[in-house]
Design a protein around this motif. Structure first.
Motif, PDB file in Angstrom:
ATOM      1  N   VAL A  65      38.657  47.644  45.266  1.00  0.00           N
ATOM      2  CA  VAL A  65      37.605  47.618  44.243  1.00  0.00           C
ATOM      3  C   VAL A  65      38.225  47.594  42.851  1.00  0.00           C
ATOM      4  CG1 VAL A  65      35.767  48.981  43.191  1.00  0.00           C
ATOM      5  CG2 VAL A  65      35.811  48.655  45.660  1.00  0.00           C
ATOM      6  N   LYS A  66      39.232  48.419  42.609  1.00  0.00           N
ATOM      7  CA  LYS A  66      39.897  48.439  41.307  1.00  0.00           C
ATOM      8  C   LYS A  66      40.505  47.075  40.980  1.00  0.00           C
ATOM      9  CE  LYS A  66      41.115  53.369  41.451  1.00  0.00           C
ATOM     10  NZ  LYS A  66      42.234  54.347  41.494  1.00  0.00           N
ATOM     11  N   THR A  67      41.123  46.445  41.985  1.00  0.00           N
ATOM     12  CA  THR A  67      41.743  45.130  41.770  1.00  0.00           C
ATOM     13  C   THR A  67      40.695  44.077  41.439  1.00  0.00           C
ATOM     14  OG1 THR A  67      43.531  45.691  43.307  1.00  0.00           O
ATOM     15  CG2 THR A  67      43.180  43.353  42.827  1.00  0.00           C
ATOM     16  N   LEU A  68      39.596  44.077  42.187  1.00  0.00           N
ATOM     17  CA  LEU A  68      38.539  43.093  41.932  1.00  0.00           C
ATOM     18  C   LEU A  68      37.916  43.302  40.556  1.00  0.00           C
ATOM     19  CD1 LEU A  68      36.769  42.973  45.416  1.00  0.00           C
ATOM     20  CD2 LEU A  68      38.283  41.260  44.419  1.00  0.00           C
ATOM     21  N   LEU A  69      37.802  44.550  40.136  1.00  0.00           N
ATOM     22  CA  LEU A  69      37.259  44.821  38.805  1.00  0.00           C
ATOM     23  C   LEU A  69      38.194  44.285  37.729  1.00  0.00           C
ATOM     24  CD1 LEU A  69      34.755  46.124  37.588  1.00  0.00           C
ATOM     25  CD2 LEU A  69      36.015  48.272  37.432  1.00  0.00           C
ATOM     26  N   ASP A  70      39.489  44.396  37.951  1.00  0.00           N
ATOM     27  CA  ASP A  70      40.457  43.818  37.013  1.00  0.00           C
ATOM     28  C   ASP A  70      40.334  42.298  36.969  1.00  0.00           C
ATOM     29  OD1 ASP A  70      41.459  46.267  36.310  1.00  0.00           O
ATOM     30  OD2 ASP A  70      43.121  46.223  37.744  1.00  0.00           O
ATOM     31  N   VAL A  71      40.102  41.683  38.137  1.00  0.00           N
ATOM     32  CA  VAL A  71      39.925  40.226  38.194  1.00  0.00           C
ATOM     33  C   VAL A  71      38.704  39.818  37.375  1.00  0.00           C
ATOM     34  CG1 VAL A  71      39.362  38.290  39.706  1.00  0.00           C
ATOM     35  CG2 VAL A  71      41.082  39.960  40.417  1.00  0.00           C
ATOM     36  N   MET A  72      37.617  40.532  37.530  1.00  0.00           N
ATOM     37  CA  MET A  72      36.385  40.189  36.824  1.00  0.00           C
ATOM     38  C   MET A  72      36.508  40.437  35.322  1.00  0.00           C
ATOM     39  SD  MET A  72      33.642  41.708  39.603  1.00  0.00           S
ATOM     40  CE  MET A  72      32.206  40.980  38.856  1.00  0.00           C
ATOM     41  N   ASN A  73      37.376  41.371  34.939  1.00  0.00           N
ATOM     42  CA  ASN A  73      37.601  41.629  33.513  1.00  0.00           C
ATOM     43  C   ASN A  73      38.674  40.730  32.917  1.00  0.00           C
ATOM     44  OD1 ASN A  73      35.732  43.706  32.772  1.00  0.00           O
ATOM     45  ND2 ASN A  73      36.907  45.151  34.011  1.00  0.00           N
ATOM     46  N   GLY A  74      39.168  39.773  33.716  1.00  0.00           N
ATOM     47  CA  GLY A  74      40.138  38.810  33.211  1.00  0.00           C
ATOM     48  C   GLY A  74      41.543  39.350  33.043  1.00  0.00           C
ATOM     49  N   LYS A  75      41.901  40.405  33.777  1.00  0.00           N
ATOM     50  CA  LYS A  75      43.222  41.011  33.643  1.00  0.00           C
ATOM     51  C   LYS A  75      44.243  40.436  34.618  1.00  0.00           C
ATOM     52  CE  LYS A  75      41.356  45.405  31.968  1.00  0.00           C
ATOM     53  NZ  LYS A  75      41.265  46.881  32.186  1.00  0.00           N
ATOM     54  N   VAL A  76      43.795  39.554  35.530  1.00  0.00           N
ATOM     55  CA  VAL A  76      44.702  38.912  36.491  1.00  0.00           C
ATOM     56  C   VAL A  76      44.834  37.454  36.091  1.00  0.00           C
ATOM     57  CG1 VAL A  76      45.112  38.372  38.919  1.00  0.00           C
ATOM     58  CG2 VAL A  76      43.973  40.510  38.291  1.00  0.00           C
ATOM     59  N   SER A  77      46.026  37.058  35.717  1.00  0.00           N
ATOM     60  CA  SER A  77      46.245  35.742  35.098  1.00  0.00           C
ATOM     61  C   SER A  77      45.861  34.586  36.023  1.00  0.00           C
ATOM     62  CB  SER A  77      47.712  35.601  34.679  1.00  0.00           C
ATOM     63  OG  SER A  77      48.563  35.788  35.803  1.00  0.00           O
ATOM     64  N   ASP A  78      46.169  34.684  37.321  1.00  0.00           N
ATOM     65  CA  ASP A  78      45.888  33.576  38.234  1.00  0.00           C
ATOM     66  C   ASP A  78      44.400  33.321  38.411  1.00  0.00           C
ATOM     67  OD1 ASP A  78      48.570  33.117  38.664  1.00  0.00           O
ATOM     68  OD2 ASP A  78      48.677  34.476  40.388  1.00  0.00           O
ATOM     69  N   PHE A  79      43.581  34.318  38.132  1.00  0.00           N
ATOM     70  CA  PHE A  79      42.139  34.181  38.331  1.00  0.00           C
ATOM     71  C   PHE A  79      41.372  34.288  37.011  1.00  0.00           C
ATOM     72  CE2 PHE A  79      43.857  35.487  42.331  1.00  0.00           C
ATOM     73  CZ  PHE A  79      43.102  34.836  43.291  1.00  0.00           C
ATOM     74  N   LYS A  80      42.085  34.225  35.922  1.00  0.00           N
ATOM     75  CA  LYS A  80      41.451  34.408  34.625  1.00  0.00           C
ATOM     76  C   LYS A  80      40.469  33.270  34.335  1.00  0.00           C
ATOM     77  CE  LYS A  80      42.632  35.915  29.957  1.00  0.00           C
ATOM     78  NZ  LYS A  80      43.726  36.214  29.012  1.00  0.00           N
ATOM     79  N   GLY A  81      39.277  33.623  33.907  1.00  0.00           N
ATOM     80  CA  GLY A  81      38.261  32.632  33.575  1.00  0.00           C
ATOM     81  C   GLY A  81      37.496  32.099  34.759  1.00  0.00           C
ATOM     82  N   ILE A  82      37.808  32.561  35.961  1.00  0.00           N
ATOM     83  CA  ILE A  82      37.131  32.061  37.154  1.00  0.00           C
ATOM     84  C   ILE A  82      36.011  33.001  37.590  1.00  0.00           C
ATOM     85  CG2 ILE A  82      37.416  31.517  39.599  1.00  0.00           C
ATOM     86  CD1 ILE A  82      40.188  30.512  38.987  1.00  0.00           C
ATOM     87  N   ILE A  90      44.286  41.630  47.565  1.00  0.00           N
ATOM     88  CA  ILE A  90      43.858  42.941  48.079  1.00  0.00           C
ATOM     89  C   ILE A  90      44.403  43.241  49.468  1.00  0.00           C
ATOM     90  CG2 ILE A  90      41.761  42.982  46.693  1.00  0.00           C
ATOM     91  CD1 ILE A  90      40.207  41.946  48.993  1.00  0.00           C
ATOM     92  N   ASP A  91      45.134  42.321  50.071  1.00  0.00           N
ATOM     93  CA  ASP A  91      45.766  42.627  51.359  1.00  0.00           C
ATOM     94  C   ASP A  91      46.719  43.808  51.219  1.00  0.00           C
ATOM     95  OD1 ASP A  91      44.615  41.049  53.217  1.00  0.00           O
ATOM     96  OD2 ASP A  91      46.152  39.506  53.264  1.00  0.00           O
ATOM     97  N   GLY A  92      46.654  44.726  52.165  1.00  0.00           N
ATOM     98  CA  GLY A  92      47.532  45.887  52.149  1.00  0.00           C
ATOM     99  C   GLY A  92      46.995  47.049  51.343  1.00  0.00           C
ATOM    100  N   LYS A  93      45.767  46.936  50.801  1.00  0.00           N
ATOM    101  CA  LYS A  93      45.177  48.012  50.009  1.00  0.00           C
ATOM    102  C   LYS A  93      43.974  48.591  50.743  1.00  0.00           C
ATOM    103  CE  LYS A  93      46.528  45.884  45.605  1.00  0.00           C
ATOM    104  NZ  LYS A  93      46.073  45.408  44.284  1.00  0.00           N
ATOM    105  N   ASN A  94      43.657  49.842  50.417  1.00  0.00           N
ATOM    106  CA  ASN A  94      42.436  50.397  50.982  1.00  0.00           C
ATOM    107  C   ASN A  94      41.239  49.934  50.158  1.00  0.00           C
ATOM    108  OD1 ASN A  94      42.202  52.123  48.695  1.00  0.00           O
ATOM    109  ND2 ASN A  94      43.477  53.666  49.689  1.00  0.00           N
ATOM    110  N   SER A  95      40.039  50.359  50.562  1.00  0.00           N
ATOM    111  CA  SER A  95      38.819  49.838  49.926  1.00  0.00           C
ATOM    112  C   SER A  95      38.731  50.211  48.454  1.00  0.00           C
ATOM    113  CB  SER A  95      37.591  50.345  50.676  1.00  0.00           C
ATOM    114  OG  SER A  95      37.559  49.850  51.999  1.00  0.00           O
ATOM    115  N   VAL A  96      39.077  51.448  48.109  1.00  0.00           N
ATOM    116  CA  VAL A  96      38.992  51.877  46.714  1.00  0.00           C
ATOM    117  C   VAL A  96      39.983  51.104  45.854  1.00  0.00           C
ATOM    118  CG1 VAL A  96      39.385  53.820  45.150  1.00  0.00           C
ATOM    119  CG2 VAL A  96      38.097  54.162  47.267  1.00  0.00           C
ATOM    120  N   GLU A  97      41.200  50.927  46.340  1.00  0.00           N
ATOM    121  CA  GLU A  97      42.197  50.150  45.595  1.00  0.00           C
ATOM    122  C   GLU A  97      41.757  48.699  45.450  1.00  0.00           C
ATOM    123  OE1 GLU A  97      46.116  52.708  47.085  1.00  0.00           O
ATOM    124  OE2 GLU A  97      45.530  50.850  48.093  1.00  0.00           O
TER     125      GLU A  97
END
Length: 583
Positions: free
Chosen positions: A369-386, A360-367
């Motif tokens: 939030v979208k990234t963290l939601l993708d992480v929690m939904n398992g859409k980011v491979s490096d953090f999948k299942g964590i 999330i470095d280099g992003k504003n707060s809304v962006e």
């Protein structure tokens, strides 16, 4: 006395008074238990029972074999103070300390109870005076200069009670001023920093905000000077005060490093929320990376999302840069970041190999939030299942954040669909936040309401409940919240005609329409002004809107009439005179 106390506890004041009359009629010998029960019954009357409390106290003091105990004093203190009998308060407290000279712990616990009672009764100034006269001198030089002082031994608990009282006082003022600020289209970001400039507050102790801040700082300094170790409750209460980012970081550094306060999950969540209020999303993310390993459950993730949403509400243009944050520049980095056990409990390998900040470095707060939601939904491979799976609160917080970014009805509808696919309930707060993400796209909002959202709201509203029916449960509240979200969009679009139709639809469904619906329309209208021109609309904008909606003022007048009809359940109008017209 047991039955009377039980009646008071369950709120049956009538039964308690009837039992008391029967006891008095039997002419039983009065003891302290009976007096205390009588005081408790009178205390439930509030200020109207003060005269009876004082009269009963006079009778008690005339009893040769009875003396007020801890419970008696706790029950009569508010009435004595409101009557201005401060001398009697001193005499009663002095006598209580003398009678319990050998019970240091008992006296200390009793004074903690007295402070709690006074804070609840909005007698914060008197609570502070009792602390200054009976508790503080025992840890200052006054104890050595005057041996005749009647003192009690203070503990961290006494400090915490007063600090929490001042925190609640300041937050009430902030909530009131925040609503006024929104109504005048001011800058909410500057309000949080303006606490110390506030002159007065409408409370019974007549304390100013600046005075409250000074008292909190003096209490904390006295605690530190007396070698008392602040606990987690002290820290969370202090973080609730209006501090800027650097002050908050300094407080965390002192309590965690110098006083060795354990960083519990509660402190982690409170710290991230506090950084969000100070519009420092970078420090909130740093704290999550450094201490979030204490508990990586859904509540911790939701707290981070909430901090980002709070920051976005004030200023979404701030870019997250974790390493340059205020928190990262303190000794907390050397002491905790490298040594924090970011492990899953079973293995030694880090739970977050790169840290959430890399995403999330280099992003504003809304962006972010979208990234963290993708992480929690398992859409980011490096953090999948964590990361934990998002729950209904996750989506509600995410939607509340997205409304402060660029208007995107497609993203809002996609958020709703993702939550639906996860089989999460269409809670009214979530639907309300989703609609607010539509901005001024009222047509898209109405289409989504008719085709997808409405049916899920109805299913959730009339679901089978395990809990029995309750008079405190407001039926239809989820549908009402959804309609309020739509009316807010009408305000953003300057469409009072559609808002009026929605109010009629609510009435047709048997839902209550009140001034909350009107306030939602006004809130949306203010937001439009803030976004478009940060002030009154230009002549060109006014002309354009008049062509779009004719009779706009008339529709708004009708909307106000429909939303402010007389409501027999409105306690604010309980004293209004009612007129029945028979035709």
């Amino acid at each position: 006395t047991t039955v009377m106390n039980a009646a008071v506890t369950i709120g049956n004041q009538t039964l308690a008074e009837e039992l008391l009359e029967e006891v008095q009629a039997q002419n039983f010998t009065k003891n302290l238990y009976l007096y205390n029960t009588h005081f408790r019954i009178l205390r439930k009357k509030g200020r109207t029972g003060d005269a009876e409390v004082l009269e009963l106290l006079q009778n008690l003091l005339q009893e040769p074999d009875l003396e007020p105990d801890q419970f008696t004093i706790d029950l009569i203190l508010p009435s004595l103070i409101r009557a201005g009998r401060l001398g009697d308060v001193d005499d009663i407290l002095d006598s209580f300390i003398d009678r319990n000279a050998k019970g240091i712990g008992r006296v200390s616990n009793a004074f903690a109870s007295f402070l709690v009672t006074l804070v609840k009764e909005r007698e914060l100034a008197t609570a502070q005076a009792i602390f200054d006269n009976y508790l503080a001198p025992s840890i200052t030089a006054a104890r050595n200069t005057r041996k005749d002082l009647k003192l009690a031994r203070p503990s961290v608990r006494h400090f915490n009670i007063l600090i929490e009282g001042y925190r609640n006082l300041v937050n009430k003022k902030f909530t009131r001023d925040n609503s006024r600020q929104e109504s005048s289209d001011g800058d909410k970001g500057s309000l949080w920093k303006a606490f110390s400039k506030s002159d007065e507050v409408d409370e019974s102790d007549d304390a100013s905000i600046s005075h409250a801040l000074e008292k909190v700082h003096s209490l904390y300094e006295l605690m530190s000077a007396s070698k008392m170790r602040p606990d987690g409750y002290t820290l969370t209460s202090m973080m609730g005060m209006p501090l800027d980012s650097s002050e908050l970081t300094s407080l965390l550094n002192e309590t965690i490093n110098d006083f060795h306060v354990d960083v519990t999950p509660v402190i982690v969540r409170a710290a991230m929320a506090a950084y969000g209020r100070t519009v420092d999303p970078s420090s909130a993310c740093w704290f999550f990376d450094s201490f979030g390993n204490k508990t990586m459950n859904i509540r911790t993730w939701n707290s981070l999302l909430g901090a980002l949403a709070s920051s976005a509400k004030v200023d979404n243009s701030i870019i997250v840069c974790v390493e340059d944050s205020a928190a990262a520049s303190t000794p907390l980095v050397a002491k905790n970041r490298d040594s924090s056990a970011l492990s899953n409990g079973n293995e030694k390998k880090p739970l977050y190999p790169m840290g959430i900040s890399t995403l999330i470095d280099g992003k504003n707060s809304v962006e972010a939030v979208k990234t963290l939601l993708d992480v929690m939904n398992g859409k980011v491979s490096d953090f999948k299942g964590i990361a934990p799976k998002p729950n209904s609160q996750t989506y509600c917080v995410a939607a509340s954040a997205l409304q402060h970014g660029p208007t995107d009805s497609h993203a809002a509808l996609e958020l709703f669909r993702t939550a639906a696919e996860a089989d999460l309930e269409a809670d009214g707060r979530f639907i309300n936040a989703v609609f607010r993400c539509f901005g001024d796209e009222i047509d898209a909002a109405l289409t989504a309401w008719r085709t997808e959202i409405r049916q899920r709201c109805i299913t959730h509203e009339y679901r089978t409940r395990n809990a029995p029916p309750s008079i405190h449960r407001k039926m239809g509240k989820n549908l009402i919240a959804a309609y309020h979200g739509l009316i807010y969009v009408c305000g953003r679009a300057l469409r009072p005609d559609i808002a009026l139709r929605l109010v009629y639809a609510m009435t047709k469904e048997g839902l209550e329409t009140d001034d909350n619906a009107l306030n939602c329309y006004k809130s949306g209208k203010r937001m439009r002004r803030k976004i478009t021109s940060l002030g009154d609309p230009t002549d060109e904008e006014v002309s354009k809107e008049k062509k779009k909606v004719r009779l706009s003022k008339q529709y708004e007048t009708l909307l106000q009439i429909e939303c402010t009809k007389y409501d027999q359940n409105d306690k604010r109008r309980a004293s209004d005179k009612r007129l029945r017209i028979i035709l």
